[in-house]
Design a protein around this motif. Structure first.
Motif, PDB file in Angstrom:
ATOM      1  N   LYS A 139       0.816  -1.215   0.000  1.00 32.22           N
ATOM      2  CA  LYS A 139       0.000   0.000   0.000  1.00 32.22           C
ATOM      3  C   LYS A 139       0.854   1.271   0.000  1.00 32.22           C
ATOM      4  O   LYS A 139       0.385   2.323  -0.417  1.00 32.22           O
ATOM      5  CB  LYS A 139      -0.890   0.015   1.236  1.00 32.22           C
ATOM      6  CG  LYS A 139      -1.980  -1.027   1.223  1.00 32.22           C
ATOM      7  CD  LYS A 139      -3.123  -0.592   0.329  1.00 32.22           C
ATOM      8  CE  LYS A 139      -4.382  -1.362   0.628  1.00 32.22           C
ATOM      9  NZ  LYS A 139      -4.203  -2.799   0.361  1.00 32.22           N
ATOM     10  N   ASN A 140       2.095   1.170   0.472  1.00 32.51           N
ATOM     11  CA  ASN A 140       2.935   2.357   0.592  1.00 32.51           C
ATOM     12  C   ASN A 140       3.537   2.717  -0.769  1.00 32.51           C
ATOM     13  O   ASN A 140       3.981   1.845  -1.508  1.00 32.51           O
ATOM     14  CB  ASN A 140       4.042   2.070   1.606  1.00 32.51           C
ATOM     15  CG  ASN A 140       4.740   3.321   2.037  1.00 32.51           C
ATOM     16  OD1 ASN A 140       5.481   3.907   1.271  1.00 32.51           O
ATOM     17  ND2 ASN A 140       4.478   3.767   3.244  1.00 32.51           N
ATOM     18  N   LEU A 141       3.546   4.028  -1.067  1.00 28.22           N
ATOM     19  CA  LEU A 141       4.028   4.449  -2.390  1.00 28.22           C
ATOM     20  C   LEU A 141       5.530   4.214  -2.541  1.00 28.22           C
ATOM     21  O   LEU A 141       5.995   3.827  -3.619  1.00 28.22           O
ATOM     22  CB  LEU A 141       3.707   5.924  -2.617  1.00 28.22           C
ATOM     23  CG  LEU A 141       2.228   6.254  -2.800  1.00 28.22           C
ATOM     24  CD1 LEU A 141       2.068   7.751  -2.995  1.00 28.22           C
ATOM     25  CD2 LEU A 141       1.661   5.532  -3.972  1.00 28.22           C
ATOM     26  N   GLY A 194      -0.461  14.484   3.177  1.00 29.08           N
ATOM     27  CA  GLY A 194       0.104  14.217   4.490  1.00 29.08           C
ATOM     28  C   GLY A 194       0.364  12.760   4.794  1.00 29.08           C
ATOM     29  O   GLY A 194       0.607  12.409   5.945  1.00 29.08           O
ATOM     30  N   THR A 195       0.333  11.894   3.794  1.00 30.31           N
ATOM     31  CA  THR A 195       0.613  10.485   4.030  1.00 30.31           C
ATOM     32  C   THR A 195       1.096   9.850   2.740  1.00 30.31           C
ATOM     33  O   THR A 195       0.896  10.398   1.653  1.00 30.31           O
ATOM     34  CB  THR A 195      -0.627   9.747   4.540  1.00 30.31           C
ATOM     35  OG1 THR A 195      -0.314   8.377   4.713  1.00 30.31           O
ATOM     36  CG2 THR A 195      -1.772   9.869   3.578  1.00 30.31           C
ATOM     37  N   LEU A 196       1.761   8.697   2.877  1.00 26.77           N
ATOM     38  CA  LEU A 196       2.206   7.957   1.694  1.00 26.77           C
ATOM     39  C   LEU A 196       1.422   6.661   1.497  1.00 26.77           C
ATOM     40  O   LEU A 196       1.684   5.928   0.558  1.00 26.77           O
ATOM     41  CB  LEU A 196       3.694   7.615   1.799  1.00 26.77           C
ATOM     42  CG  LEU A 196       4.688   8.714   1.447  1.00 26.77           C
ATOM     43  CD1 LEU A 196       6.105   8.220   1.629  1.00 26.77           C
ATOM     44  CD2 LEU A 196       4.513   9.158   0.010  1.00 26.77           C
ATOM     45  N   GLU A 197       0.472   6.375   2.421  1.00 28.27           N
ATOM     46  CA  GLU A 197      -0.299   5.132   2.297  1.00 28.27           C
ATOM     47  C   GLU A 197      -1.443   5.332   1.308  1.00 28.27           C
ATOM     48  O   GLU A 197      -2.172   6.319   1.374  1.00 28.27           O
ATOM     49  CB  GLU A 197      -0.874   4.732   3.656  1.00 28.27           C
ATOM     50  CG  GLU A 197       0.141   4.665   4.757  1.00 28.27           C
ATOM     51  CD  GLU A 197       1.041   3.461   4.608  1.00 28.27           C
ATOM     52  OE1 GLU A 197       0.585   2.461   4.047  1.00 28.27           O
ATOM     53  OE2 GLU A 197       2.199   3.546   5.042  1.00 28.27           O
ATOM     54  N   GLU A 198      -1.594   4.358   0.419  1.00 23.89           N
ATOM     55  CA  GLU A 198      -2.557   4.512  -0.667  1.00 23.89           C
ATOM     56  C   GLU A 198      -3.994   4.566  -0.170  1.00 23.89           C
ATOM     57  O   GLU A 198      -4.804   5.376  -0.642  1.00 23.89           O
ATOM     58  CB  GLU A 198      -2.385   3.334  -1.635  1.00 23.89           C
ATOM     59  CG  GLU A 198      -2.842   3.618  -3.036  1.00 23.89           C
ATOM     60  CD  GLU A 198      -2.626   2.398  -3.901  1.00 23.89           C
ATOM     61  OE1 GLU A 198      -2.180   2.579  -5.027  1.00 23.89           O
ATOM     62  OE2 GLU A 198      -2.905   1.281  -3.446  1.00 23.89           O
ATOM     63  N   ASP A 199      -4.326   3.706   0.831  1.00 20.75           N
ATOM     64  CA  ASP A 199      -5.708   3.685   1.323  1.00 20.75           C
ATOM     65  C   ASP A 199      -6.047   4.966   2.086  1.00 20.75           C
ATOM     66  O   ASP A 199      -7.169   5.475   1.970  1.00 20.75           O
ATOM     67  CB  ASP A 199      -5.936   2.447   2.190  1.00 20.75           C
ATOM     68  CG  ASP A 199      -4.811   2.224   3.163  1.00 20.75           C
ATOM     69  OD1 ASP A 199      -3.797   2.921   3.037  1.00 20.75           O
ATOM     70  OD2 ASP A 199      -4.952   1.359   4.043  1.00 20.75           O
ATOM     71  N   GLU A 200      -5.067   5.519   2.835  1.00 21.82           N
ATOM     72  CA  GLU A 200      -5.330   6.774   3.546  1.00 21.82           C
ATOM     73  C   GLU A 200      -5.506   7.935   2.571  1.00 21.82           C
ATOM     74  O   GLU A 200      -6.345   8.821   2.786  1.00 21.82           O
ATOM     75  CB  GLU A 200      -4.187   7.070   4.516  1.00 21.82           C
ATOM     76  CG  GLU A 200      -4.099   6.076   5.651  1.00 21.82           C
ATOM     77  CD  GLU A 200      -2.913   6.349   6.554  1.00 21.82           C
ATOM     78  OE1 GLU A 200      -2.268   7.393   6.392  1.00 21.82           O
ATOM     79  OE2 GLU A 200      -2.647   5.486   7.411  1.00 21.82           O
ATOM     80  N   ILE A 201      -4.724   7.912   1.460  1.00 18.13           N
ATOM     81  CA  ILE A 201      -4.896   8.954   0.433  1.00 18.13           C
ATOM     82  C   ILE A 201      -6.295   8.862  -0.161  1.00 18.13           C
ATOM     83  O   ILE A 201      -6.982   9.881  -0.350  1.00 18.13           O
ATOM     84  CB  ILE A 201      -3.816   8.804  -0.655  1.00 18.13           C
ATOM     85  CG1 ILE A 201      -2.446   9.141  -0.094  1.00 18.13           C
ATOM     86  CG2 ILE A 201      -4.097   9.711  -1.827  1.00 18.13           C
ATOM     87  CD1 ILE A 201      -1.319   8.762  -1.013  1.00 18.13           C
ATOM     88  N   ALA A 202      -6.761   7.622  -0.431  1.00 21.30           N
ATOM     89  CA  ALA A 202      -8.105   7.450  -0.981  1.00 21.30           C
ATOM     90  C   ALA A 202      -9.157   7.936   0.002  1.00 21.30           C
ATOM     91  O   ALA A 202     -10.149   8.575  -0.404  1.00 21.30           O
ATOM     92  CB  ALA A 202      -8.335   5.980  -1.332  1.00 21.30           C
ATOM     93  N   ASP A 203      -8.950   7.691   1.327  1.00 22.07           N
ATOM     94  CA  ASP A 203      -9.894   8.177   2.330  1.00 22.07           C
ATOM     95  C   ASP A 203      -9.965   9.698   2.323  1.00 22.07           C
ATOM     96  O   ASP A 203     -11.055  10.279   2.405  1.00 22.07           O
ATOM     97  CB  ASP A 203      -9.460   7.695   3.721  1.00 22.07           C
ATOM     98  CG  ASP A 203      -9.805   6.240   3.926  1.00 22.07           C
ATOM     99  OD1 ASP A 203     -10.611   5.720   3.129  1.00 22.07           O
ATOM    100  OD2 ASP A 203      -9.252   5.627   4.859  1.00 22.07           O
ATOM    101  N   ARG A 204      -8.792  10.356   2.222  1.00 20.20           N
ATOM    102  CA  ARG A 204      -8.790  11.825   2.259  1.00 20.20           C
ATOM    103  C   ARG A 204      -9.403  12.422   1.010  1.00 20.20           C
ATOM    104  O   ARG A 204     -10.099  13.442   1.072  1.00 20.20           O
ATOM    105  CB  ARG A 204      -7.372  12.335   2.458  1.00 20.20           C
ATOM    106  CG  ARG A 204      -7.003  12.093   3.902  1.00 20.20           C
ATOM    107  CD  ARG A 204      -5.625  12.416   4.270  1.00 20.20           C
ATOM    108  NE  ARG A 204      -5.335  11.571   5.444  1.00 20.20           N
ATOM    109  CZ  ARG A 204      -4.315  11.744   6.231  1.00 20.20           C
ATOM    110  NH1 ARG A 204      -3.460  12.690   5.999  1.00 20.20           N
ATOM    111  NH2 ARG A 204      -4.120  10.952   7.260  1.00 20.20           N
ATOM    112  N   ILE A 205      -9.170  11.786  -0.158  1.00 20.92           N
ATOM    113  CA  ILE A 205      -9.827  12.271  -1.382  1.00 20.92           C
ATOM    114  C   ILE A 205     -11.341  12.130  -1.245  1.00 20.92           C
ATOM    115  O   ILE A 205     -12.104  13.024  -1.608  1.00 20.92           O
ATOM    116  CB  ILE A 205      -9.307  11.487  -2.599  1.00 20.92           C
ATOM    117  CG1 ILE A 205      -7.854  11.833  -2.870  1.00 20.92           C
ATOM    118  CG2 ILE A 205     -10.124  11.799  -3.834  1.00 20.92           C
ATOM    119  CD1 ILE A 205      -7.234  11.007  -3.959  1.00 20.92           C
ATOM    120  N   ARG A 206     -11.774  11.005  -0.646  1.00 22.64           N
ATOM    121  CA  ARG A 206     -13.206  10.773  -0.461  1.00 22.64           C
ATOM    122  C   ARG A 206     -13.800  11.811   0.495  1.00 22.64           C
ATOM    123  O   ARG A 206     -14.908  12.307   0.281  1.00 22.64           O
ATOM    124  CB  ARG A 206     -13.421   9.361   0.086  1.00 22.64           C
ATOM    125  CG  ARG A 206     -14.660   8.695  -0.426  1.00 22.64           C
ATOM    126  CD  ARG A 206     -14.688   7.240  -0.047  1.00 22.64           C
ATOM    127  NE  ARG A 206     -13.867   6.419  -0.910  1.00 22.64           N
ATOM    128  CZ  ARG A 206     -12.888   5.620  -0.477  1.00 22.64           C
ATOM    129  NH1 ARG A 206     -12.615   5.526   0.807  1.00 22.64           N
ATOM    130  NH2 ARG A 206     -12.203   4.906  -1.330  1.00 22.64           N
TER     131      ARG A 206
END
Lengths: 81, 139
Positions: B32-34, B120-132
């Motif tokens: 998950k990490n970029l 503010g993060t490099l984790e893919e799922d957290e990025i998707a949560d913030r975009i959502r």
């Protein structure tokens, strides 16, 4: 391919490659990736590709590791997987 | 049965390249990490370069492709025997591939740094949560 030495170094390359993607710290992953690149450069020097080994030692093991460490210091060391 | 085992053990380098390529592909898909994805991409590239370099290697005492006594004398009388030298063509191709791989690494790390500054993060799922969260439920 020549004898036992390349088999041992190939084993180390695989171990450090697996380690680079499993360690839960991005700085440790960057250092293990540098070790992976340098072992790969040793393997190419054994296979007779000296010019490729030079380029990999300077560009792959040197510049790539520096770029990666710089990127880790600009972002974060935290990783979940 | 023994020739079957010889077939697999004698080509151990090819199995190692396939293993390295699959390690890189697994890291690109499953992590998950970029930054881990970028490391996986580089492992994939170096596995392919290693395969090409090993196709250039020759047994039977072949040395690096530098002609001994090539300056001035010797070459004009005898010529160079191709079996004595490792094939230099894959080396030259893979020199280009190494430079391309470090360029793609630089671009990928730059994009990862920009993504970190945005979310503010490099984790893919957290990025998707913030975009959502920013777009109000839409993925």
């Amino acid at each position: 391919m020549s004898g036992q030495l390349d088999m041992i170094i190939l084993l180390f390359v695989i171990i450090s490659g697996i380690g680079a993607i499993t360690v839960r710290d991005l700085l440790g992953a960057a250092i293990l990736f540098g070790a992976y690149s340098f072992l790969m450069c040793l393997l190419w020097a054994i296979m007779g590709a000296v010019d490729v080994a030079f380029t990999e030692a300077s560009v792959g093991a040197g510049v790539s590791t520096v770029l990666f460490v710089a990127a880790v210091f600009r972002t974060t060391r935290r990783t979940k997987d | 049965m023994s020739e079957f085992i010889d077939f697999f053990v004698g080509k151990y380098n090819y199995w190692a390249f396939i293993l390295l390529m699959m390690i890189g592909l697994y890291a690109m898909i499953a992590k998950k990490n970029l930054a881990k994805k970028i490391i996986g991409m580089n492992i994939f590239q170096t596995a392919i370069i290693l395969f090409y370099i090993s196709t250039a290697a020759k047994g039977g005492g072949a040395s690096i492709p530098i002609i001994a006594h090539g300056h001035g004398h010797g070459l004009s009388e005898h010529g160079a025997r191709a079996a004595d030298y490792i094939n230099p063509l894959p080396h030259v191709l893979m020199l280009t591939a190494i430079v391309v791989s470090v360029a793609t690494l630089g671009v990928a790390l730059t994009l990862a740094v920009k993504v970190y500054h945005q979310y503010g993060t490099l984790e893919e799922d957290e990025i998707a949560d913030r975009i959502r969260a920013q777009t109000g439920g839409e993925p």
